[in-house]
Design a protein around this motif. Structure first.
Motif, PDB file in Angstrom:
ATOM      1  N   ILE A  73       0.833  -1.205   0.000  1.00 17.42           N
ATOM      2  CA  ILE A  73       0.000   0.000   0.000  1.00 17.42           C
ATOM      3  C   ILE A  73       0.868   1.255   0.000  1.00 17.42           C
ATOM      4  O   ILE A  73       0.471   2.291  -0.556  1.00 17.42           O
ATOM      5  N   SER A  74       2.069   1.182   0.556  1.00 18.66           N
ATOM      6  CA  SER A  74       2.965   2.334   0.550  1.00 18.66           C
ATOM      7  C   SER A  74       3.604   2.560  -0.817  1.00 18.66           C
ATOM      8  O   SER A  74       4.104   3.654  -1.096  1.00 18.66           O
ATOM      9  N   THR A  75       3.580   1.554  -1.675  1.00 21.14           N
ATOM     10  CA  THR A  75       4.143   1.681  -3.014  1.00 21.14           C
ATOM     11  C   THR A  75       3.222   2.461  -3.945  1.00 21.14           C
ATOM     12  O   THR A  75       3.696   3.184  -4.826  1.00 21.14           O
ATOM     13  N   GLN A  99       8.271   1.907  -8.823  1.00 22.61           N
ATOM     14  CA  GLN A  99       6.935   1.551  -8.347  1.00 22.61           C
ATOM     15  C   GLN A  99       6.512   0.192  -8.879  1.00 22.61           C
ATOM     16  O   GLN A  99       5.995  -0.655  -8.122  1.00 22.61           O
ATOM     17  N   LEU A 100       6.724  -0.051 -10.170  1.00 17.37           N
ATOM     18  CA  LEU A 100       6.369  -1.341 -10.753  1.00 17.37           C
ATOM     19  C   LEU A 100       7.179  -2.468 -10.132  1.00 17.37           C
ATOM     20  O   LEU A 100       6.632  -3.533  -9.801  1.00 17.37           O
ATOM     21  N   PHE A 101       8.475  -2.241  -9.965  1.00 16.59           N
ATOM     22  CA  PHE A 101       9.329  -3.289  -9.397  1.00 16.59           C
ATOM     23  C   PHE A 101       8.887  -3.656  -7.983  1.00 16.59           C
ATOM     24  O   PHE A 101       8.684  -4.838  -7.672  1.00 16.59           O
ATOM     25  N   PHE A 102       8.748  -2.664  -7.108  1.00 16.38           N
ATOM     26  CA  PHE A 102       8.403  -2.965  -5.719  1.00 16.38           C
ATOM     27  C   PHE A 102       6.992  -3.528  -5.590  1.00 16.38           C
ATOM     28  O   PHE A 102       6.735  -4.400  -4.747  1.00 16.38           O
ATOM     29  N   ALA A 149      12.376 -14.453  -2.073  1.00 16.22           N
ATOM     30  CA  ALA A 149      13.270 -14.608  -3.218  1.00 16.22           C
ATOM     31  C   ALA A 149      12.489 -14.794  -4.515  1.00 16.22           C
ATOM     32  O   ALA A 149      12.864 -14.243  -5.566  1.00 16.22           O
ATOM     33  N   SER A 150      11.398 -15.538  -4.462  1.00 15.42           N
ATOM     34  CA  SER A 150      10.558 -15.732  -5.644  1.00 15.42           C
ATOM     35  C   SER A 150       9.958 -14.412  -6.107  1.00 15.42           C
ATOM     36  O   SER A 150       9.910 -14.120  -7.313  1.00 15.42           O
ATOM     37  N   GLY A 151       9.500 -13.609  -5.150  1.00 11.72           N
ATOM     38  CA  GLY A 151       8.952 -12.299  -5.494  1.00 11.72           C
ATOM     39  C   GLY A 151       9.986 -11.393  -6.121  1.00 11.72           C
ATOM     40  O   GLY A 151       9.706 -10.685  -7.098  1.00 11.72           O
ATOM     41  N   PHE A 152      11.194 -11.420  -5.581  1.00 12.71           N
ATOM     42  CA  PHE A 152      12.270 -10.581  -6.114  1.00 12.71           C
ATOM     43  C   PHE A 152      12.621 -10.993  -7.543  1.00 12.71           C
ATOM     44  O   PHE A 152      12.768 -10.141  -8.432  1.00 12.71           O
ATOM     45  N   THR A 159      10.161  -6.348 -14.669  1.00 15.69           N
ATOM     46  CA  THR A 159      10.542  -4.937 -14.761  1.00 15.69           C
ATOM     47  C   THR A 159      11.597  -4.714 -15.834  1.00 15.69           C
ATOM     48  O   THR A 159      11.480  -3.789 -16.647  1.00 15.69           O
ATOM     49  N   ALA A 160      12.617  -5.563 -15.843  1.00 17.78           N
ATOM     50  CA  ALA A 160      13.670  -5.421 -16.856  1.00 17.78           C
ATOM     51  C   ALA A 160      13.109  -5.614 -18.256  1.00 17.78           C
ATOM     52  O   ALA A 160      13.493  -4.901 -19.201  1.00 17.78           O
ATOM     53  N   ASN A 161      12.175  -6.553 -18.404  1.00 11.45           N
ATOM     54  CA  ASN A 161      11.635  -6.842 -19.725  1.00 11.45           C
ATOM     55  C   ASN A 161      10.704  -5.745 -20.218  1.00 11.45           C
ATOM     56  O   ASN A 161      10.820  -5.266 -21.348  1.00 11.45           O
ATOM     57  N   ILE A 162       9.796  -5.299 -19.364  1.00  8.94           N
ATOM     58  CA  ILE A 162       8.770  -4.362 -19.829  1.00  8.94           C
ATOM     59  C   ILE A 162       9.354  -2.991 -20.123  1.00  8.94           C
ATOM     60  O   ILE A 162       8.915  -2.305 -21.052  1.00  8.94           O
ATOM     61  N   PHE A 163      10.388  -2.581 -19.392  1.00 10.55           N
ATOM     62  CA  PHE A 163      10.969  -1.262 -19.655  1.00 10.55           C
ATOM     63  C   PHE A 163      12.075  -1.306 -20.712  1.00 10.55           C
ATOM     64  O   PHE A 163      12.706  -0.288 -20.984  1.00 10.55           O
TER      65      PHE A 163
END
Length: 308
Positions: A73-75, A99-102, A149-152, A159-163
């Protein structure tokens, strides 16, 4: 504007309202929700951390869930509140990436953790003699670490792919935060299939986790119905039903947001669905878990009366 995303210095987020009065109303509503989430999740975190009676696997995972809810929610919410307060729409390119990454990192980790919590309840109710062996402190730490770790990893990949995709359709994101489906709409049509493949893979993994959760709860409810005492059945249901409610809301809205066909997409529907899976759970999870858990309520009351 250039067709390449490298030429974009900022994105424009979707405002909740056009008039100043409604913008301030949105700010006040989101402020209330945000403060409620901070208070509720913060209280759970402090209570579990301070009460040694709650240093059990179930509450260890609940503490992790509250941390994730605070992060999620803070993101998204503070930036949306700031935009409404200052009557602006912009978010920097770097801010959108972060924002997308977190958001992906925390949301994926939360779903993995909900899967682990289902396993915890399954072992506790269906195989209680083996609970201490299967869910010792080291095993709990390893499972929680695997979820984080799975989330990271998932967040880094997406994130790397979409940007890295070229953006051909401007910089206006039709959502109140940087969300994958709406950023994909800005990409060139012949490039977005790469990200679509990652989304399909992610959905398959999420669906596998969801099937595991459903099967676990089928076994749990069968075991609970065989408990002879009504008090025992009530205690089992009081710890399982809140978790099942959280999972159902989270999974249904998140999968709808990412898999809905374009033909039924609308700005209002997209906002409502995004709110339900990105903001609403963080605010209501403390209520869901504390209202039906007498042990947690007693510990909270003891903590508050001890301090005040």
């Amino acid at each position: 504007m250039s067709n390449s995303s490298s030429s974009i210095s900022q994105f424009l987020l979707l405002p909740f309202a056009d008039t100043r009065e409604l913008q301030l109303l949105h700010f006040c509503l989101f402020l209330g929700i945000y403060l409620a989430a901070l208070l509720g999740n913060g209280l759970i975190i402090i209570t579990i951390a301070c009460d040694h009676h709650l240093h059990t696997p179930m509450y260890f995972f609940l503490l992790n869930l509250s941390i994730l809810d605070l992060g999620c929610i803070s993101t998204t919410v503070p930036k949306s509140m700031a935009n409404s307060l200052w009557d602006t729409r912009d978010i920097s390119y770097t801010g959108c990436v972060a924002q997308l990454f977190f958001f992906l990192f925390l949301m994926t980790t939360e779903f993995c953790l909900l899967t682990v919590m289902a396993y915890d309840r399954y072992v506790a109710i269906c195989h209680p003699p083996h609970y201490g062996t299967l869910l010792g402190s080291r095993a709990c730490v390893h499972m929680a670490a695997a979820a984080w770790a799975s989330g990271f990893l998932n967040a880094v990949l997406h994130t790397a792919n979409i940007f890295s995709l070229p953006l051909c359709h401007g910089n206006a994101v039709d959502q109140f935060f940087c969300e994958i489906p709406h950023i994909l709409k800005l990409s060139c049509s012949h490039y977005y299939l790469r990200e679509t493949g990652l989304i399909v893979l992610g959905v398959c993994l999420f669906f596998g986790c969801f099937v595991f959760i459903v099967v676990s709860y089928v076994q749990i409810f069968r075991a609970v119905l065989r408990i002879p005492s009504q008090q025992g059945r009530h205690k089992a249901f009081s710890t399982c039903l809140p978790h099942l409610a959280v999972v159902s809301l989270f999974v249904s809205t998140a999968m709808f947001a990412y898999l809905k066909p374009p033909s039924i997409s609308s700005l209002f529907l997209d906002l409502v669905v995004a709110f339900l899976y990105s903001v609403f759970p963080a605010a209501v999870n403390p209520l869901i878990y504390s209202m039906r858990n007498q042990e947690l309520k007693d510990a909270m009351w003891k903590l508050m009366t001890g301090y005040f």
